[in-house]
Design a protein around this motif. Structure first.
Motif, PDB file in Angstrom:
ATOM      1  N   GLY A  33       0.814  -1.336   0.047  1.00  0.00           N
ATOM      2  CA  GLY A  33       0.074   0.046   0.006  1.00  0.00           C
ATOM      3  C   GLY A  33       0.795   1.290  -0.028  1.00  0.00           C
ATOM      4  O   GLY A  33       0.788   1.985   0.966  1.00  0.00           O
ATOM      5  N   GLY A  94       5.455  11.057   9.943  1.00  0.00           N
ATOM      6  CA  GLY A  94       4.371  10.306   9.284  1.00  0.00           C
ATOM      7  C   GLY A  94       3.296  10.269  10.201  1.00  0.00           C
ATOM      8  O   GLY A  94       3.134  10.664  11.288  1.00  0.00           O
ATOM      9  N   ALA A  95       1.874   9.846   9.529  1.00  0.00           N
ATOM     10  CA  ALA A  95       0.884   9.708  10.184  1.00  0.00           C
ATOM     11  C   ALA A  95       0.885   8.778  11.408  1.00  0.00           C
ATOM     12  O   ALA A  95       0.157   9.014  12.110  1.00  0.00           O
ATOM     13  CB  ALA A  95      -0.496   9.383   9.210  1.00  0.00           C
ATOM     14  N   ILE A  96       1.695   7.681  11.226  1.00  0.00           N
ATOM     15  CA  ILE A  96       1.819   6.538  12.233  1.00  0.00           C
ATOM     16  C   ILE A  96       2.053   7.388  13.561  1.00  0.00           C
ATOM     17  O   ILE A  96       1.669   6.959  14.610  1.00  0.00           O
ATOM     18  CB  ILE A  96       2.534   5.593  11.669  1.00  0.00           C
ATOM     19  CG1 ILE A  96       2.353   4.232  12.715  1.00  0.00           C
ATOM     20  CG2 ILE A  96       4.100   5.857  11.932  1.00  0.00           C
ATOM     21  CD1 ILE A  96       1.509   3.620  11.670  1.00  0.00           C
ATOM     22  N   LEU A  99      -0.759   9.562  14.991  1.00  0.00           N
ATOM     23  CA  LEU A  99      -1.998   8.563  15.421  1.00  0.00           C
ATOM     24  C   LEU A  99      -1.404   8.307  17.041  1.00  0.00           C
ATOM     25  O   LEU A  99      -2.104   8.123  17.845  1.00  0.00           O
ATOM     26  CB  LEU A  99      -2.177   7.344  14.859  1.00  0.00           C
ATOM     27  CG  LEU A  99      -2.652   7.474  13.458  1.00  0.00           C
ATOM     28  CD1 LEU A  99      -2.627   6.528  12.413  1.00  0.00           C
ATOM     29  CD2 LEU A  99      -4.519   7.706  13.820  1.00  0.00           C
ATOM     30  N   PHE A 120      -6.951  -0.193   9.083  1.00  0.00           N
ATOM     31  CA  PHE A 120      -5.390  -0.349   9.063  1.00  0.00           C
ATOM     32  C   PHE A 120      -5.006  -0.951  10.236  1.00  0.00           C
ATOM     33  O   PHE A 120      -5.070  -0.478  11.604  1.00  0.00           O
ATOM     34  CB  PHE A 120      -5.032   1.197   8.937  1.00  0.00           C
ATOM     35  CG  PHE A 120      -3.689   1.367   8.960  1.00  0.00           C
ATOM     36  CD1 PHE A 120      -2.683   0.835   7.985  1.00  0.00           C
ATOM     37  CD2 PHE A 120      -3.054   2.420   9.786  1.00  0.00           C
ATOM     38  CE1 PHE A 120      -1.451   1.007   8.128  1.00  0.00           C
ATOM     39  CE2 PHE A 120      -1.942   2.698   9.734  1.00  0.00           C
ATOM     40  CZ  PHE A 120      -0.921   2.019   8.886  1.00  0.00           C
ATOM     41  N   TYR A 123      -3.522   0.560  13.748  1.00  0.00           N
ATOM     42  CA  TYR A 123      -4.555   1.169  14.881  1.00  0.00           C
ATOM     43  C   TYR A 123      -4.709   0.298  16.247  1.00  0.00           C
ATOM     44  O   TYR A 123      -4.465   0.652  17.450  1.00  0.00           O
ATOM     45  CB  TYR A 123      -6.071   1.389  14.331  1.00  0.00           C
ATOM     46  CG  TYR A 123      -6.110   2.214  13.259  1.00  0.00           C
ATOM     47  CD1 TYR A 123      -5.260   3.342  13.178  1.00  0.00           C
ATOM     48  CD2 TYR A 123      -6.996   1.981  12.302  1.00  0.00           C
ATOM     49  CE1 TYR A 123      -5.654   4.254  12.140  1.00  0.00           C
ATOM     50  CE2 TYR A 123      -7.335   3.123  11.381  1.00  0.00           C
ATOM     51  CZ  TYR A 123      -6.550   4.055  11.088  1.00  0.00           C
ATOM     52  OH  TYR A 123      -6.816   4.901   9.964  1.00  0.00           O
ATOM     53  N   ASN A 166     -11.663   6.896   9.191  1.00  0.00           N
ATOM     54  CA  ASN A 166     -10.806   6.850   8.313  1.00  0.00           C
ATOM     55  C   ASN A 166     -11.512   6.959   7.009  1.00  0.00           C
ATOM     56  O   ASN A 166     -11.808   5.823   6.272  1.00  0.00           O
ATOM     57  CB  ASN A 166      -9.775   5.576   8.477  1.00  0.00           C
ATOM     58  CG  ASN A 166      -8.852   5.492   7.216  1.00  0.00           C
ATOM     59  OD1 ASN A 166      -8.781   4.419   6.933  1.00  0.00           O
ATOM     60  ND2 ASN A 166      -8.154   6.449   6.870  1.00  0.00           N
ATOM     61  N   ASN A 170      -8.404   2.985   4.150  1.00  0.00           N
ATOM     62  CA  ASN A 170      -7.687   1.655   3.921  1.00  0.00           C
ATOM     63  C   ASN A 170      -8.239   0.817   4.807  1.00  0.00           C
ATOM     64  O   ASN A 170      -8.372   0.889   6.129  1.00  0.00           O
ATOM     65  CB  ASN A 170      -6.275   2.200   4.224  1.00  0.00           C
ATOM     66  CG  ASN A 170      -5.299   0.716   4.185  1.00  0.00           C
ATOM     67  OD1 ASN A 170      -5.803  -0.178   3.756  1.00  0.00           O
ATOM     68  ND2 ASN A 170      -4.283   1.073   4.880  1.00  0.00           N
ATOM     69  N   ASP A 198      -8.643  10.049  10.575  1.00  0.00           N
ATOM     70  CA  ASP A 198      -7.486   9.822   9.929  1.00  0.00           C
ATOM     71  C   ASP A 198      -7.480  10.008   8.237  1.00  0.00           C
ATOM     72  O   ASP A 198      -8.335   9.353   7.566  1.00  0.00           O
ATOM     73  CB  ASP A 198      -6.998   8.293   9.970  1.00  0.00           C
ATOM     74  CG  ASP A 198      -5.635   7.634   9.081  1.00  0.00           C
ATOM     75  OD1 ASP A 198      -5.183   8.770   8.334  1.00  0.00           O
ATOM     76  OD2 ASP A 198      -5.368   6.930   9.315  1.00  0.00           O
ATOM     77  N   CYS A 200      -5.166  10.592   5.929  1.00  0.00           N
ATOM     78  CA  CYS A 200      -4.127  10.935   4.960  1.00  0.00           C
ATOM     79  C   CYS A 200      -4.276  10.208   3.623  1.00  0.00           C
ATOM     80  O   CYS A 200      -3.466  10.663   2.760  1.00  0.00           O
ATOM     81  CB  CYS A 200      -3.026   9.946   5.712  1.00  0.00           C
ATOM     82  SG  CYS A 200      -3.262   8.137   5.684  1.00  0.00           S
ATOM     83  N   TYR A 201      -5.487   9.881   3.267  1.00  0.00           N
ATOM     84  CA  TYR A 201      -5.686   9.750   1.606  1.00  0.00           C
ATOM     85  C   TYR A 201      -6.702  10.600   1.274  1.00  0.00           C
ATOM     86  O   TYR A 201      -7.231  10.656   0.214  1.00  0.00           O
ATOM     87  CB  TYR A 201      -6.508   8.166   1.694  1.00  0.00           C
ATOM     88  CG  TYR A 201      -5.563   6.896   1.823  1.00  0.00           C
ATOM     89  CD1 TYR A 201      -4.788   6.391   0.783  1.00  0.00           C
ATOM     90  CD2 TYR A 201      -5.480   6.427   3.278  1.00  0.00           C
ATOM     91  CE1 TYR A 201      -3.935   5.357   1.037  1.00  0.00           C
ATOM     92  CE2 TYR A 201      -4.716   5.195   3.604  1.00  0.00           C
ATOM     93  CZ  TYR A 201      -3.924   4.744   2.600  1.00  0.00           C
ATOM     94  OH  TYR A 201      -3.000   3.754   2.682  1.00  0.00           O
ATOM     95  N   ALA A 228      -0.796  13.429   6.387  1.00  0.00           N
ATOM     96  CA  ALA A 228       0.550  13.211   6.021  1.00  0.00           C
ATOM     97  C   ALA A 228       1.125  13.368   4.523  1.00  0.00           C
ATOM     98  O   ALA A 228       0.291  13.461   3.738  1.00  0.00           O
ATOM     99  CB  ALA A 228       0.955  11.612   6.158  1.00  0.00           C
ATOM    100  N   SER A 230       3.145  11.512   3.275  1.00  0.00           N
ATOM    101  CA  SER A 230       3.477  10.250   2.571  1.00  0.00           C
ATOM    102  C   SER A 230       2.649   9.863   1.352  1.00  0.00           C
ATOM    103  O   SER A 230       3.067   9.525   0.242  1.00  0.00           O
ATOM    104  CB  SER A 230       3.205   8.937   3.723  1.00  0.00           C
ATOM    105  OG  SER A 230       3.514   9.570   5.050  1.00  0.00           O
ATOM    106  N   LYS A 231       1.481   9.749   1.504  1.00  0.00           N
ATOM    107  CA  LYS A 231       0.566   9.305   0.459  1.00  0.00           C
ATOM    108  C   LYS A 231       0.171  10.670  -0.378  1.00  0.00           C
ATOM    109  O   LYS A 231       0.101  10.574  -1.895  1.00  0.00           O
ATOM    110  CB  LYS A 231      -0.885   8.812   0.763  1.00  0.00           C
ATOM    111  CG  LYS A 231      -0.847   8.042   1.961  1.00  0.00           C
ATOM    112  CD  LYS A 231      -0.412   6.325   1.428  1.00  0.00           C
ATOM    113  CE  LYS A 231      -0.361   5.114   2.327  1.00  0.00           C
ATOM    114  NZ  LYS A 231       0.112   4.923   3.433  1.00  0.00           N
ATOM    115  N   ARG A 239       8.956  10.657   5.779  1.00  0.00           N
ATOM    116  CA  ARG A 239       8.477  10.280   7.166  1.00  0.00           C
ATOM    117  C   ARG A 239       7.847  11.599   7.751  1.00  0.00           C
ATOM    118  O   ARG A 239       8.343  12.216   9.009  1.00  0.00           O
ATOM    119  CB  ARG A 239       9.308   9.739   8.098  1.00  0.00           C
ATOM    120  CG  ARG A 239       9.976   8.450   7.591  1.00  0.00           C
ATOM    121  CD  ARG A 239       9.042   7.567   7.005  1.00  0.00           C
ATOM    122  NE  ARG A 239       7.926   7.031   8.207  1.00  0.00           N
ATOM    123  CZ  ARG A 239       6.453   7.047   7.935  1.00  0.00           C
ATOM    124  NH1 ARG A 239       6.146   7.470   6.858  1.00  0.00           N
ATOM    125  NH2 ARG A 239       5.712   6.925   8.888  1.00  0.00           N
TER     126      ARG A 239
END
Ligand SMILES: Cc1ncc(COP(=O)(O)O)c(C=O)c1O
Length: 383
Positions: A33, A94-96, A99, A120, A123, A166, A170, A198, A200-201, A228, A230-231, A239
């Motif tokens: 992904g 990052g989003a990670i 979160l 995802f 989580y 989200n 995802n 979330d 992030c997309y 983020a 990232s995507k 990051r």
């Protein structure tokens, strides 16, 4: 730590894919992904310039002011949120990390977090690491995998602290509508829940509109909005992500962030600030191409007998039901890998039964080859 699973179906699929490739077999990777585009040129130049001009030290813990201002300005302009860059924004790895610091700073032991499933997998790990408890609420294919407020309501009890959403999602690609979000917001206000959104997309949207739930009346003060680079700009390795938190939460979330990463990488932040200002054209090109890829995948899924799929309106995943094929998702993913050389992810990874995830963030040609192989392998199975 003991309650956190250290392995699962996805790792078995990945290591088997690896083995097959080492034996010289061709494998199409539709399990991964991550966007396959290069990062925007302007972001790279921004990072290089930062490096060359000595921007190599810690930034402010919450992130460089330039980036936080760019984040606040984007959310004001596009998401109709009045974000204070000093009082509300934390730039993270990052989003990670965004979160993680949210869960760490909010949850007391035994507090519950409602998460729409499939979800995802990180989580659940993060909630467990923060001593919380996950309450999954299943979303159904009949409702295009959109969360139903009646189902959330049933999962709420006196321990519920957070409702996570989200959208785009995802692994399902589902996008919540304005009406969905308004109902969710009403419930969150009535039950006094914090909503972690979330997003992030958010740019990977093929139909409909992206709405930040924090922009609905009464929600700004009870929402953490996660985003983020990232995507958004295909910058997963840089990051950089962010959390927009209610002002009274900032000092607690910053404390967690300080002890995890101190601050985001200085020159990566400079590159991301540039992307905010100059990379809209790159985003458009990526999304136009992913829409084409989505349509290609759906043209196969709609005709392969034994699969049942709804059109994903966002992200870059399709999530067909495989229940009619008479194999478990893990058995089917393993079969597709062995028989057809296509790697996919069984839905148990996302806490849901009866589906596989097909990621279409690969080249058009690879996707076409992958879907042809899946079609032939499924036809063989049905004989
Ligand atoms: C829904 C969702 N949230 C968060 C993340 C983490 O994103 P990042 O790479 O910015 O940490 C991912 C990554 O795949 C994701 O799918």
């Amino acid at each position: 730590m003991k309650s956190i699973p250290l392995s699962g179906g996805i790792r078995e699929i990945l290591s088997r894919a690896d083995e097959l490739e080492k034996q010289g077999r061709s494998v199409i990777h539709m399990e991964i992904g991550r966007p396959d585009f290069d990062s925007p040129e302007c972001a790279k130049k921004g990072a290089i310039y930062a490096l060359e001009s000595g921007n190599v030290h810690y930034t402010d813990m919450s992130g460089s002011f330039e980036l936080r201002e760019a984040i606040a300005e984007k959310y004001r302009r596009e998401n109709h949120l009045s974000v204070n860059p000093v009082a509300q924004v934390i730039v993270t790895a990052g989003a990670i990390e965004a979160l993680m610091i949210t869960f760490m700073s909010v949850l007391e032991p035994g507090d519950e977090v409602i998460i729409p499933a499939p979800f995802f997998p990180a989580y659940a790990d993060q909630v467990a690491l923060s001593n919380g408890i996950v309450r999954p609420v299943q979303c159904r294919i009949e409702n295009e995998f959109r969360l139903k407020v009646q189902d959330i309501e049933k999962a709420i009890n006196e321990k519920t602290k957070i409702l996570l959403i989200n959208s785009p999602n995802n692994p399902t690609g589902a996008v919540l509508t304005r009406e969905d979000l308004e109902e969710i917001a009403r419930l969150a206000i009535e039950k006094d829940l914090l909503v972690v959104s979330d997003e992030c997309y958010e740019k990977y949207l093929y139909e409909g509109e992206h709405i930040s739930i924090a922009s609905l009346p009464g929600m700004e003060e009870r929402t953490v909005t996660i985003g983020a680079a990232s995507k958004t700009w295909s910058m997963t390795g840089w990051r950089i992500g962010w959390a927009i938190v209610p002002p009274e939460m900032k000092k607690y979330a910053t404390k967690c962030h300080q002890n995890l990463t101190t601050c985001g990488n200085a020159f990566a932040q400079a590159g991301v600030a540039k992307a905010f200002r100059e990379a809209d054209g790159d985003v458009k090109r990526m999304i136009d191409e992913d829409r084409r890829r989505r349509d290609l995948v759906m043209s196969y899924l709609n005709r392969i007998e034994g699969f049942e799929a709804v059109t994903p309106h966002g992200a870059f995943y399709a999530f067909p039901s495989v229940k009619k094929l008479g194999l478990s998702p893990f058995e089917l993913s393993s079969y597709l890998l062995e028989e057809a050389g296509v790697a996919t992810v069984p839905s148990d990874v996302f806490r849901s039964e009866g589906f596989i995830r097909i990621a279409y963030c690969r080249s058009y040609e690879e996707i076409e080859e992958g879907m042809k192989r899946i079609e032939a392998a499924v036809a063989k199975l049905r004989k």
